[in-house]
Design an enzyme around this catalytic site. Structure first.
Site, PDB file in Angstrom:
ATOM      1  N   SER A  68       0.806  -1.234   0.000  1.00 25.03           N
ATOM      2  CA  SER A  68       0.000   0.000   0.000  1.00 25.03           C
ATOM      3  C   SER A  68       0.832   1.273   0.000  1.00 25.03           C
ATOM      4  O   SER A  68       0.289   2.363  -0.238  1.00 25.03           O
ATOM      5  CB  SER A  68      -0.952   0.015   1.203  1.00 25.03           C
ATOM      6  OG  SER A  68      -2.019  -0.869   0.990  1.00 25.03           O
ATOM      7  N   LYS A  71       0.377   3.578  -2.977  1.00 25.87           N
ATOM      8  CA  LYS A  71      -0.874   4.293  -3.266  1.00 25.87           C
ATOM      9  C   LYS A  71      -0.710   5.793  -3.501  1.00 25.87           C
ATOM     10  O   LYS A  71      -1.305   6.324  -4.448  1.00 25.87           O
ATOM     11  CB  LYS A  71      -1.882   4.033  -2.147  1.00 25.87           C
ATOM     12  CG  LYS A  71      -2.398   2.603  -2.108  1.00 25.87           C
ATOM     13  CD  LYS A  71      -3.272   2.348  -0.893  1.00 25.87           C
ATOM     14  CE  LYS A  71      -3.801   0.935  -0.883  1.00 25.87           C
ATOM     15  NZ  LYS A  71      -4.535   0.597   0.347  1.00 25.87           N
ATOM     16  N   TYR A 192      -3.422  -3.130 -10.247  1.00 25.17           N
ATOM     17  CA  TYR A 192      -3.193  -2.814  -8.839  1.00 25.17           C
ATOM     18  C   TYR A 192      -2.260  -3.833  -8.188  1.00 25.17           C
ATOM     19  O   TYR A 192      -1.364  -3.467  -7.423  1.00 25.17           O
ATOM     20  CB  TYR A 192      -4.524  -2.747  -8.102  1.00 25.17           C
ATOM     21  CG  TYR A 192      -4.400  -2.472  -6.631  1.00 25.17           C
ATOM     22  CD1 TYR A 192      -3.805  -1.297  -6.180  1.00 25.17           C
ATOM     23  CD2 TYR A 192      -4.854  -3.388  -5.691  1.00 25.17           C
ATOM     24  CE1 TYR A 192      -3.671  -1.044  -4.825  1.00 25.17           C
ATOM     25  CE2 TYR A 192      -4.729  -3.141  -4.332  1.00 25.17           C
ATOM     26  CZ  TYR A 192      -4.139  -1.970  -3.905  1.00 25.17           C
ATOM     27  OH  TYR A 192      -4.003  -1.727  -2.565  1.00 25.17           O
ATOM     28  N   TYR A 244      -3.962   4.530   7.605  1.00 27.72           N
ATOM     29  CA  TYR A 244      -5.160   3.747   7.888  1.00 27.72           C
ATOM     30  C   TYR A 244      -5.983   4.396   8.995  1.00 27.72           C
ATOM     31  O   TYR A 244      -6.069   5.612   9.094  1.00 27.72           O
ATOM     32  CB  TYR A 244      -4.797   2.293   8.205  1.00 27.72           C
ATOM     33  CG  TYR A 244      -4.010   1.613   7.120  1.00 27.72           C
ATOM     34  CD1 TYR A 244      -4.436   1.675   5.789  1.00 27.72           C
ATOM     35  CD2 TYR A 244      -2.837   0.922   7.401  1.00 27.72           C
ATOM     36  CE1 TYR A 244      -3.719   1.046   4.781  1.00 27.72           C
ATOM     37  CE2 TYR A 244      -2.117   0.289   6.395  1.00 27.72           C
ATOM     38  CZ  TYR A 244      -2.573   0.357   5.089  1.00 27.72           C
ATOM     39  OH  TYR A 244      -1.855  -0.260   4.094  1.00 27.72           O
ATOM     40  N   VAL A 262       1.558  -3.242   4.091  1.00 30.07           N
ATOM     41  CA  VAL A 262       1.541  -4.421   4.959  1.00 30.07           C
ATOM     42  C   VAL A 262       2.803  -5.262   4.832  1.00 30.07           C
ATOM     43  O   VAL A 262       2.989  -6.204   5.614  1.00 30.07           O
ATOM     44  CB  VAL A 262       0.290  -5.297   4.706  1.00 30.07           C
ATOM     45  CG1 VAL A 262      -0.967  -4.565   5.118  1.00 30.07           C
ATOM     46  CG2 VAL A 262       0.221  -5.761   3.257  1.00 30.07           C
TER      47      VAL A 262
END
Length: 309
Positions: A68, A71, A192, A244, A262
């Site tokens: 992530s 992103k 992705y 998050y 992660v």
């Protein structure tokens, strides 16, 4: 050398490594087999100055997939290619929920922001390209320019991401049904998954953070990889949504735009000061690296990096 850069050059990252390397707590992510294999003892930290100087300690050359942490960069590339189309398709509000939560804006059906999986799936589909392969090639080329070196994909991680991405598929089909995702779900997942599987190390991640910190200019190559306007948009969403459902605590305590993944990677940007990368696989309950959070807190405190400090 500015006083801030002199302080950074004199900062003992090796001592920080020694203080935190033995920190217990957290669990290695096991959502795909390749991530579960990570050595929980690994810990690397790196910073990059406006001149492109890299300071690092620990396991800073160990490769890992961005996950992530990709992103914000995909968001920036989509904004570069499609501008207002991206702002219309994806919101900018934090959720207070997990990164893979099935949550959309009630009035529009849009993903709440580009730092959750639904938003990242959508932004990855909005970069230029008429096919999934073309869109991924655009992302990989853009990431390489931001990093200042050619990047590659971990094919095993990408394959597992595609095979085990049921929740992402669910998000994709919901967005298709709402009319917000305009490519096939499998194509969106393919792009992705490969973007999340791009390999970096802590020093490369810090350089990517430095490109954001210095207005889109890679400090090592001198290439203007992103415009200042795009960087402002990207850092704003990172600051409020990047960590998050721990984003509020992070901003209060560390005070830097940041994004975690992660795999245990974390990228942060202190605007006008430095880029930072941290890697350590054990994660807290919010999905953020335990040692990464601690290292960032100490660096922010000791170097006075908090944007509101």
């Amino acid at each position: 050398m500015t006083p801030a850069e002199d302080a950074l050059a004199r900062y003992d990252l090796a001592a920080l490594d020694r203080r935190l390397r033995g920190t217990d707590g957290g669990e290695v992510d096991d959502s795909i087999p390749e991530l579960a294999k990570a050595d929980p003892s690994l810990f690397g930290v790196a910073t990059v100055t406006s001149e492109g100087d890299i300071h690092s300690a620990g396991d800073s050359r160990v490769p890992f997939s961005l996950q992530s942490a990709v992103k914000p960069f995909v968001y920036a590339l989509a904004l570069m290619d499609r501008g207002d189309d991206v702002l219309e398709a994806v919101g900018t509000e934090p959720t207070g929920q997990a990164f893979d939560a099935i949550v959309f804006e009630s009035e529009t059906g849009r993903p709440p922001n580009a730092m959750v999986n639904a938003g990242a799936l959508l932004t990855a589909s909005l970069v230029n390209g008429s096919t999934a392969d073309e869109r991924f090639d655009r992302i990989l080329s853009g990431l390489s320019q931001i990093a200042g070196r050619d990047l590659a994909v971990d094919a095993d991680v990408a394959g597992s991401e595609r095979l085990l991405g049921d929740r992402n598929r669910a998000l994709g089909y919901l967005m298709r049904s709402a009319g917000t995702l305009h490519v096939e779900v499998d194509d969106a997942i393919s792009v992705y998954a490969r973007a999340c599987s791009v390999l970096v190390d802590t020093e490369v991640l810090a350089m990517m953070g430095a490109t954001l910190a210095f207005g889109g200019r890679n400090p090592a190559t001198g290439v203007q990889a992103l415009s200042r306007e795009l960087v402002t948009e990207t850092l704003s969403v990172m600051a409020t949504c990047g960590m998050y459902d721990g984003s509020g605590r992070w901003l209060r305590r560390v005070g830097l735009p940041a994004k975690s993944g992660v795999s245990g990677g974390m990228v942060a940007a202190a605007p006008g000061r430095l880029g930072m990368g941290v890697y350590s696989p054990p994660l807290n309950e919010e999905g953020n690296s335990v040692r990464g959070v601690l290292a960032s807190e100490q660096l922010s405190d000791e170097l006075g990096l908090h944007v509101f400090g």
